[in-house]
Design an enzyme around this catalytic site. Structure first.
Site, PDB file in Angstrom:
ATOM      1  N   CYS A 102      -2.469  -3.217   8.253  1.00  0.00           N
ATOM      2  CA  CYS A 102      -1.386  -3.584   7.345  1.00  0.00           C
ATOM      3  C   CYS A 102      -1.109  -2.457   6.358  1.00  0.00           C
ATOM      4  O   CYS A 102       0.055  -2.146   6.063  1.00  0.00           O
ATOM      5  CB  CYS A 102      -1.744  -4.866   6.593  1.00  0.00           C
ATOM      6  SG  CYS A 102      -0.479  -5.432   5.434  1.00  0.00           S
ATOM      7  N   CYS A 224      -4.505 -10.242   5.644  1.00  0.00           N
ATOM      8  CA  CYS A 224      -3.515  -9.542   4.827  1.00  0.00           C
ATOM      9  C   CYS A 224      -2.140 -10.196   4.919  1.00  0.00           C
ATOM     10  O   CYS A 224      -1.537 -10.241   5.981  1.00  0.00           O
ATOM     11  CB  CYS A 224      -3.437  -8.082   5.277  1.00  0.00           C
ATOM     12  SG  CYS A 224      -2.209  -7.096   4.409  1.00  0.00           S
TER      13      CYS A 224
END
Length: 385
Positions: A102, A224
């Site tokens: 991410c 995330c």
């Protein structure tokens, strides 16, 4: 004072990114905030995904600070670059790291690109990490000095005419440098980490003094930008079950059946569902066998086959501060929150390397990330083969 920049802060609704925006404004920068809308749980995964409240909290902080705020929709990119990476990895018997991906693909990837397209010089986050600037050998500050967070010298944005490094956060209990191990030098050049020199108590104190409504908001947990979701629930939604035998590695005895190898990772102790029937000993996952889709287990002990290793290969190497280091002694963090450990690094062909640890390391799962360090300085990272 640092040169004035136009900086876009990735505001998650949490206190860390909020104080990042606060500090940058206090330093005199032209600051705006943006919430990255990456996931809204359209598929009904059992999870607490408070994205609407997070946007409300981030907007409230922006109003308090008197800065512009917007929501940037990156849902398609997030699904393609992070969620699909996660699912593909588990489907192939790996243990992916969505938080590291991410950061590379979303925060300092498409979000950074969006910021540059809209005229921003840099993006900032609430990571507990510090950006340093490499100095010449004759510099009285030494080989690395904390950067003054200015944009690299005018180079047509080809990057970098100045060399930066990434250092661990000052708060060693909160240090998040590990999660930035796969960033490129160009991504680091555009990154700002305003809270990296603070401890968490200091950061919350600043938030309270500034009257930020989320000063005491709990830290987020989970995948995330997806929220508080159990990985098993997430995988069950997207990856079909594929049962197979649970096999004792020592003698190939079948002990039971599992629902799918993607529910397990090397070193896992809980959730195997097989009693040991031996006092003081418990089974642990030591491997996965593709031929018959077997989950291999053994008693948790130093001699357990496949559980501990001194030598491993890594691939997809990425170096954040420059070229690959020469063969020799480095330190590595084998997973988040583990201490740095000494190792010998032997680079190979095609972005791979052989790594030999001074002491055996437990449960180095294929697909996870090894971060390389020189003291506090993060050098880069690679993926366990």
């Amino acid at each position: 004072m640092p040169a004035r920049e136009r900086i876009l802060v990735a505001m998650s609704g949490g206190v860390d990114s909020s104080v990042a925006a606060l500090l940058l404004k206090q330093q005199g920068h032209d600051v705006a905030g943006a919430y990255m809308k990456n996931w809204i749980n359209e598929d009904g995964v059992p999870a607490h995904c408070p994205w609407e409240q997070d946007i409300t909290d981030a907007r409230a902080v922006a109003e308090r600070l008197g800065i512009e705020f917007c929501v940037v929709n990156l849902m398609r990119d997030y699904r393609e670059r992070v969620v699909q990476y996660l699912l593909d990895g588990y489907a192939h018997g790996l243990t992916p790291n969505p938080d590291i991906m991410c950061n590379r693909e979303i925060k300092f990837g498409v979000f950074r690109n969006w910021a540059r397209e809209h005229g921003y010089d840099a993006v900032a986050t609430g990571h507990y990490a510090r950006r340093g600037e490499e100095m010449s050998a004759g510099c009285p500050l030494g080989s690395v000095a904390l950067a003054k967070e200015a944009h690299p010298a005018n180079d047509g944005r080809g990057h970098p005419s100045r060399n930066f490094s990434l250092l661990e956060g000052a708060d060693k209990n909160k240090d998040q440098s590990y999660f930035l191990a796969l960033l490129s030098p160009a991504q680091l050049a555009d990154a700002r980490f305003p809270v990296g020199g603070l401890t968490k108590p200091e950061l919350r104190r600043l938030a309270r003094e500034a009257g930020l409504a989320n000063a005491d908001k709990k830290d987020s947990q989970g995948i995330c930008f997806i929220g508080q979701v159990k990985m098993t629930d997430f995988l069950r939604t997207y990856v079909p079950d594929h049962p197979g035998p649970i096999v004792r590695a020592a003698d190939d005895r079948v002990l039971g059946e599992h629902r799918g190898l993607h529910f397990y990772t090397l070193g896992q102790r809980k959730g195997i569902g097989i009693p040991s029937n031996t006092d003081g000993k418990n089974y642990v996952v030591v491997g996965k066998r593709a031929a018959d889709h077997a989950l291999l287990v053994a008693f948790e002990e130093p001699a357990a086959p496949g559980l501990f290793t001194r030598e491993i290969r890594v691939h997809c190497l990425s170096w954040i501060g420059g070229p690959a280091p020469a063969p020799g002694a480095l330190e590595g963090r084998v997973r988040y929150r583990d201490p740095r450990v000494p190792l010998e690094f032997f680079p190979g062909a095609g972005g791979s390397a052989r790594v030999v640890f001074r002491e055996p390391q437990r449960a180095l799962a294929s697909g996870q990330i090894l971060a390389f360090y020189d003291g506090e300085k993060l050098l880069g990272g690679g993926v366990y083969a």
